[in-house]
Design an enzyme around this catalytic site. Structure first.
Site, PDB file in Angstrom:
ATOM      1  N   LYS A   1      11.448  -5.977   8.154  1.00 29.70           N
ATOM      2  CA  LYS A   1      10.931  -7.558   7.909  1.00 29.70           C
ATOM      3  C   LYS A   1      12.209  -8.207   7.654  1.00 29.70           C
ATOM      4  O   LYS A   1      12.773  -8.615   8.877  1.00 29.70           O
ATOM      5  CB  LYS A   1      10.258  -7.489   6.517  1.00 29.70           C
TER       6      LYS A   1
ATOM      7  N   HIS B   1      -8.494   3.117   8.712  1.00 30.99           N
ATOM      8  CA  HIS B   1      -8.245   1.884   9.780  1.00 30.99           C
ATOM      9  C   HIS B   1      -7.424   2.224  10.862  1.00 30.99           C
ATOM     10  O   HIS B   1      -7.433   1.671  11.878  1.00 30.99           O
ATOM     11  CB  HIS B   1      -7.839   0.639   9.049  1.00 30.99           C
TER      12      HIS B   1
ATOM     13  N   ALA C   1      11.257  -6.850   0.669  1.00 29.73           N
ATOM     14  CA  ALA C   1      11.012  -6.666   2.227  1.00 29.73           C
ATOM     15  C   ALA C   1      11.130  -8.112   2.839  1.00 29.73           C
ATOM     16  O   ALA C   1      11.771  -8.284   3.980  1.00 29.73           O
ATOM     17  CB  ALA C   1       9.515  -6.209   2.451  1.00 29.73           C
TER      18      ALA C   1
ATOM     19  N   ASP D   1       0.793  -1.273  -0.161  1.00 27.35           N
ATOM     20  CA  ASP D   1       0.137   0.200  -0.086  1.00 27.35           C
ATOM     21  C   ASP D   1       1.043   1.265   0.023  1.00 27.35           C
ATOM     22  O   ASP D   1       0.460   2.281  -0.754  1.00 27.35           O
ATOM     23  CB  ASP D   1      -1.312   0.040   1.038  1.00 27.35           C
TER      24      ASP D   1
HETATM   25  C1  LIG Z   1       6.605  -2.941   5.022  1.00 27.00           C
HETATM   26  C2  LIG Z   1       6.783  -2.822   3.641  1.00 27.00           C
HETATM   27  C3  LIG Z   1       7.102  -1.719   2.825  1.00 27.00           C
HETATM   28  C4  LIG Z   1       7.034  -0.342   3.462  1.00 27.00           C
HETATM   29  O1  LIG Z   1       8.199  -0.234   4.226  1.00 27.00           O
HETATM   30  P1  LIG Z   1       8.080   0.462   5.766  1.00 27.00           P
HETATM   31  O2  LIG Z   1       9.586   0.198   6.342  1.00 27.00           O
HETATM   32  O3  LIG Z   1       6.950   0.216   6.401  1.00 27.00           O
HETATM   33  O4  LIG Z   1       8.145   1.998   5.223  1.00 27.00           O
HETATM   34  C5  LIG Z   1       7.031  -1.859   1.453  1.00 27.00           C
HETATM   35  N1  LIG Z   1       6.802  -3.144   0.650  1.00 27.00           N
HETATM   36  C6  LIG Z   1       6.410  -4.285   1.452  1.00 27.00           C
HETATM   37  C7  LIG Z   1       6.411  -5.374   0.669  1.00 27.00           C
HETATM   38  C8  LIG Z   1       6.437  -4.148   2.692  1.00 27.00           C
HETATM   39  O5  LIG Z   1       5.906  -5.156   3.564  1.00 27.00           O
END
Ligand SMILES: *Cc1c(COP(=O)(O)O)cnc(C)c1O
Length: 469
Positions: free
Chosen positions: A249, A441, A210, A124
């Site tokens: 992540k 949300h 990620a 998103d």
């Molecule tokens: C979390 C995430 C992002 C954005 O990263 P942030 O560190 O939350 O700004 C982009 N792409 C994917 C697939 C993610 O899971």
């Protein structure tokens, strides 16, 4: 041995505070039935997200002391750059404070109004940053591939490029794993063929990395058991022109991210943009110690005993719930189990927010915090009629923080969900009583739809739906 154990011992513990059921009712009501408004200390098991919630290793904590906090040219940056380059094969590495900062910088340099960016499914914030530059973020997931639900639809890609023309596609992406589609992986064969198509059309290929290690692990398990995770990662990234990563992540860090590219020319443009808002290119909004944590965390995320344990944890949670008849997305990815709230609460219409009703119920039952991915997150209320426009699916995500919870914590989660499942008929829908204009949300206020709410129970701070609990 058949038993898969956590591949680590505990050295430091963080106590869990056990808030009583009655107090849970009180704080939930005060939070407007929105779990983003809870204090974390009022949560017993926090499965809200796997982002930035990983437990660091002894090596990472030790590495913190090596953090070089020099403004320019810190040695931590060079260790960070070396780690990223050696894993992903890109020479140019730009640290950023988290994934979306990288998105903003990359897209504001590459993407122009009226253009198109393709992906299996854009995350998103990725979509928002593309659209913020006036371009269209186009999702072309391959439907109905059970093992590789994160694949991109290659025929649709070719059709789309032929339709709009390759000149109007400044770059094309793939998200690994496909977060928005339940954390499903893309196959190596799919990624390579996609890259070949883009190359033929002269379109730069970028990977949203990620969960690169989780994707590589699922490729190993389902497609290439003969390769190591490291080899798979190399094969995936050698066909790309660059990547974006949220290190919150698979970076095993609590904060951070990076952009990595092959082109020196693009890199120097990105660095100028970075300096405007994030910081000097050898720290990019992070402290030296953050860079050290990520440099190590990227390798730890590829450790195969860790990935096996990660798979077993998620699949254990999913399997036990499926055995009890609980509807969920099967097979799960590695970072989360997605409950199918629509099927869990079939007596509720999407407009009655079954996902959010279930999220609230899991909190009341056992202090578990989860996240609705359904009409609350992606639906909207028509301004003139007040009609609620539903999302296509009603899901509740149970995200698994990395290296944080043990099997007994998941047993507790399973027991709670099964308990709620057994009394699902008594669960009432929700209505929104206040909402902001964007990303509702995060801050909407809600209440259960139960009639009794407006009676005496409400005055006592108890909702009608919950006063039996
Ligand atoms: C979390 C995430 C992002 C954005 O990263 P942030 O560190 O939350 O700004 C982009 N792409 C994917 C697939 C993610 O899971």
């Amino acid at each position: 041995m058949k038993t898969v154990i956590e591949p680590f011992r505990t050295k430091v513990v963080e106590p869990i505070r056990f808030i009583s059921r009655q107090d849970r009712e009180g704080v939930l009501r005060k939070a407007g039935f929105n779990l983003f408004n809870l204090k974390a200390e009022d949560v017993i098991i926090d499965l809200l997200t796997d982002s930035g919630t990983s437990a660091m290793s002894t090596e990472q904590w030790a590495q913190l002391m090596r953090g070089d906090e020099s403004y320019a040219g810190c040695s931590s940056f060079f260790r960070f750059q070396e780690a990223v380059s050696s894993i992903f094969g890109f020479e140019q590495v730009i640290p950023v404070h988290q994934g979306r900062a990288g998105e903003r910088i990359l897209f504001s340099e590459l993407v122009k109004p009226g253009q198109h960016v393709l992906s299996n499914t854009h995350f998103d914030t990725t979509r928002a940053n593309i659209e913020n530059n006036g371009a269209r973020a186009v999702d072309l997931p391959e439907r109905s591939n059970r093992e590789f639900g994160g694949n991109i639809d290659l025929k649709a890609v070719v059709r789309y490029i032929d339709k709009v023309g390759s000149d109007s596609i400044p770059l094309s992406m793939i998200t690994l794993t496909n977060n928005s589609a339940g954390g499903q992986p893309a196959a190596l064969a799919n990624i390579l063929e996609y890259a070949a198509i883009l190359k033929k059309y002269g379109i730069p290929f970028f990977i949203d990395a990620a969960r690169f290690a989780e994707n590589a692990w699922l490729i190993k398990r389902r497609e290439h058991p003969e390769l190591t995770v490291m080899e798979i990662v190399r094969r995936v990234f050698e066909v790309a022109d660059g990547c974006l990563m949220s290190a919150k992540k698979d970076g095993m860090a609590n904060m951070g991210g990076f952009i990595a590219v092959r082109s020196h020319e693009l890199c120097s443009r990105l660095k100028q943009n970075l300096i405007l808002t994030e910081g000097f290119p050898t720290y990019g909004g992070l402290s030296g110690r953050d860079l050290e944590c990520i440099a190590l965390g990227l390798f730890e995320a590829m450790d195969e005993s860790y990935l096996l344990y990660r798979e077993k944890s998620t699949f254990y949670l999913a399997r036990r719930l499926l055995d009890a008849g609980v509807p969920l997305i099967d097979p799960p990815g590695l970072h989360a189990v997605y409950l199918d709230a629509g099927a869990f609460l079939p007596h509720l219409r999407p407009q009655e927010l079954p996902g959010q009703a279930l999220v609230c119920e899991l909190y009341l039952e056992a202090g578990i915090r989860s996240c609705e991915i359904g009409t609350l997150m992606f639906g909207r209320t028509e301004e003139d009629t007040g009609e609620e426009i539903a999302h296509e699916v009603e899901l509740v995500r149970l995200a698994l923080p990395r290296r944080v919870y043990s099997q007994s914590h998941y047993d507790y989660v399973i027991e709670a969900i099964v308990n709620v499942f057994e009394r699902k008929k008594d669960i009432s829908g929700m209505r929104i009583v206040w909402q902001p204009q964007f990303l509702r949300h995060f801050s909407a206020q809600m209440e259960p739809k139960s009639e009794k709410l407006h009676g005496e129970a409400a005055a006592l701070g108890l909702s009608g739906a919950y006063d039996k609990l």
